[in-house]
Scaffold this active site. Structure first.
Site, short mmCIF file in Angstrom:
data_model
loop_
_atom_site.label_atom_id
_atom_site.label_comp_id
_atom_site.label_asym_id
_atom_site.label_seq_id
_atom_site.Cartn_x
_atom_site.Cartn_y
_atom_site.Cartn_z
N LYS A 200 57.34 34.20 36.36
CA LYS A 200 57.21 35.22 35.31
C LYS A 200 55.87 35.92 35.51
O LYS A 200 54.81 35.29 35.49
CB LYS A 200 57.28 34.58 33.94
CG LYS A 200 57.05 35.57 32.81
CD LYS A 200 57.37 35.00 31.46
CE LYS A 200 57.05 36.01 30.36
NZ LYS A 200 57.38 35.49 29.03
N LYS A 253 61.25 37.09 36.58
CA LYS A 253 61.09 38.07 35.51
C LYS A 253 59.80 38.83 35.67
O LYS A 253 58.78 38.20 35.94
CB LYS A 253 61.07 37.30 34.18
CG LYS A 253 60.81 38.13 32.95
CD LYS A 253 60.73 37.23 31.75
CE LYS A 253 60.44 38.08 30.53
NZ LYS A 253 60.25 37.26 29.36
C1 PBG Z 1 57.48 35.53 25.39
C2 PBG Z 1 58.51 36.32 26.07
C3 PBG Z 1 58.35 37.63 26.52
C4 PBG Z 1 59.59 38.05 26.99
C5 PBG Z 1 60.46 36.97 26.85
N1 PBG Z 1 59.78 35.90 26.29
C6 PBG Z 1 57.19 38.54 26.45
C7 PBG Z 1 55.87 38.08 26.92
O1 PBG Z 1 55.75 37.15 27.72
O2 PBG Z 1 54.90 38.66 26.44
C8 PBG Z 1 59.87 39.41 27.52
C9 PBG Z 1 61.27 39.89 27.45
C10 PBG Z 1 61.44 41.35 27.61
O3 PBG Z 1 60.49 42.13 27.81
O4 PBG Z 1 62.59 41.79 27.53
N2 PBG Z 1 57.18 34.27 25.82
#
Ligand code: PBG
Length: 327
Positions: A200, A253
């Site tokens: 991520k 992601k």
């Molecule tokens: C938070 C989380 C995020 C997303 C999923 N879980 C945002 C972040 O890490 O700030 C992003 C999902 C998206 O942008 O569609 N843990």
């Protein structure tokens, strides 16, 4: 001695008509590939459109159930739940995250009761519950790892207890998959799966999502735990490590800017690979379509097939319903 293959090779021969093109298509999208994200909020009988995500809503639990039914009826096998937590319930200890009657836990119970066959996945991270808007516990301006990972493991157990089929840790703390797997086994949930957000990245493409959950970091950014967009080898290391800690599915992601990572991870692990077609990717297509600059359906389907081509087995996408209707 080498002879041009022309005219023996004419690539266009296989493109002459729609049926033939379908016959030789190398990749296929299926409804089974989709995981539909769902945002739940407190209250009754209301839904709120997320301003930076046109046509995407947060639902109160009663309406969320209807939405989940619609998703199931369309043939989409799975949902991924996110809860919007009111400010007064946020702290630095994740108190509300562990509440057995919290909104997330209630939502899981309600969906599993009404639609037992729907695979319910839950987001596990502290940011929506954190007064600092960070994915872990904050001490002296630092997001501390081990204590956060321990708390996240408890959160995973709480979701399993409510009936979640899969927990999906999106926090990027080190070692949390192992702690979660151990905690789930110990507490009597050996069949609860873990879909690990393994690679991520610290991405600007999460902006609209943070609008949806009011979860933007209160100070700093997430670069001490989410990955640097420059890195690829590190993503493989993270995914392989999560697999060895007990992840059943690993995730990359965001999606579109990281298709190379999807391919590399797919070749490195022996578990299914999912990709998250994140909020910013959704909003870009929506915004361009609103301006008349892109054809929304075509741009959507082209993005989704790109994930399959890159090697993704599963796609978490805000387009799940729209795409399922076209398949
Ligand atoms: C938070 C989380 C995020 C997303 C999923 N879980 C945002 C972040 O890490 O700030 C992003 C999902 C998206 O942008 O569609 N843990």
């Amino acid at each position: 001695m080498s002879r041009s293959p022309f005219p023996y090779f004419r690539g266009r021969r296989l493109r002459t008509g729609n049926n033939l093109r379908r016959m030789v298509a190398e990749n296929h999208l299926r409804k089974d590939d989709f995981i539909a994200p769902l945002f739940v909020m407190e209250g009754e009988n209301s839904k709120t459109e997320i301003p930076s995500m046109p046509d995407y809503y947060r639902f109160t639990l009663d309406l969320l159930l209807k939405e989940a039914e619609e998703i199931a009826e369309l043939g989409i096998p799975s949902v991924l739940l996110f809860a919007k937590v009111p400010d007064e319930k946020k702290d630095n200890e994740g108190t509300e995250a562990l509440n057995p009657d919290g909104l997330m836990q209630q939502a899981v119970r309600a969906i599993k009761k009404e639609i037992p066959e729907l695979v319910v996945m839950t987001d596990v991270a502290l940011d929506p519950y954190s007064s600092f808007g960070h994915d872990g516990i904050v001490k002296e301006g630092q997001i501390i790892n081990d204590e956060s990972a321990g708390l996240l493991a408890k959160m995973a157990v709480s979701h399993a207890e409510a009936g979640a089929d899969f927990v999906a840790p999106s926090d990027m703390m080190d070692g949390r998959i192992l702690l979660m797997r151990e905690a789930l086994e110990e507490m009597g949930y050996p069949n609860t799966g873990i879909m690990a957000y393994s690679a991520k990245y610290a991405s600007s493409y999460y902006g609209p999502f943070r609008d949806a959950l009011d979860s933007a970091p209160g100070f700093g950014d997430k670069k001490t735990y989410q990955m640097d967009p420059s890195n690829a080898i590190e993503a493989i290391k993270e995914a392989v490590s999560d697999e060895s800690e007990g992840a059943d599915i690993v995730m990359v992601k965001p999606g579109l800017p990281y298709l190379d990572i999807v391919r590399a991870v797919k070749e490195a692990v022996g578990v299914p690979v999912s990709v998250y077609n994140v909020s910013g990717e959704y909003s870009m297509i929506k915004a361009a379509a609103e301006k008349g600059w892109l054809d929304e359906e075509q741009a959507m389907m082209e993005a989704l097939i790109a994930f399959k081509r890159a090697g993704a087995d599963l796609i978490a996408t805000y387009f799940a319903k729209d795409a399922a209707r076209l398949l």
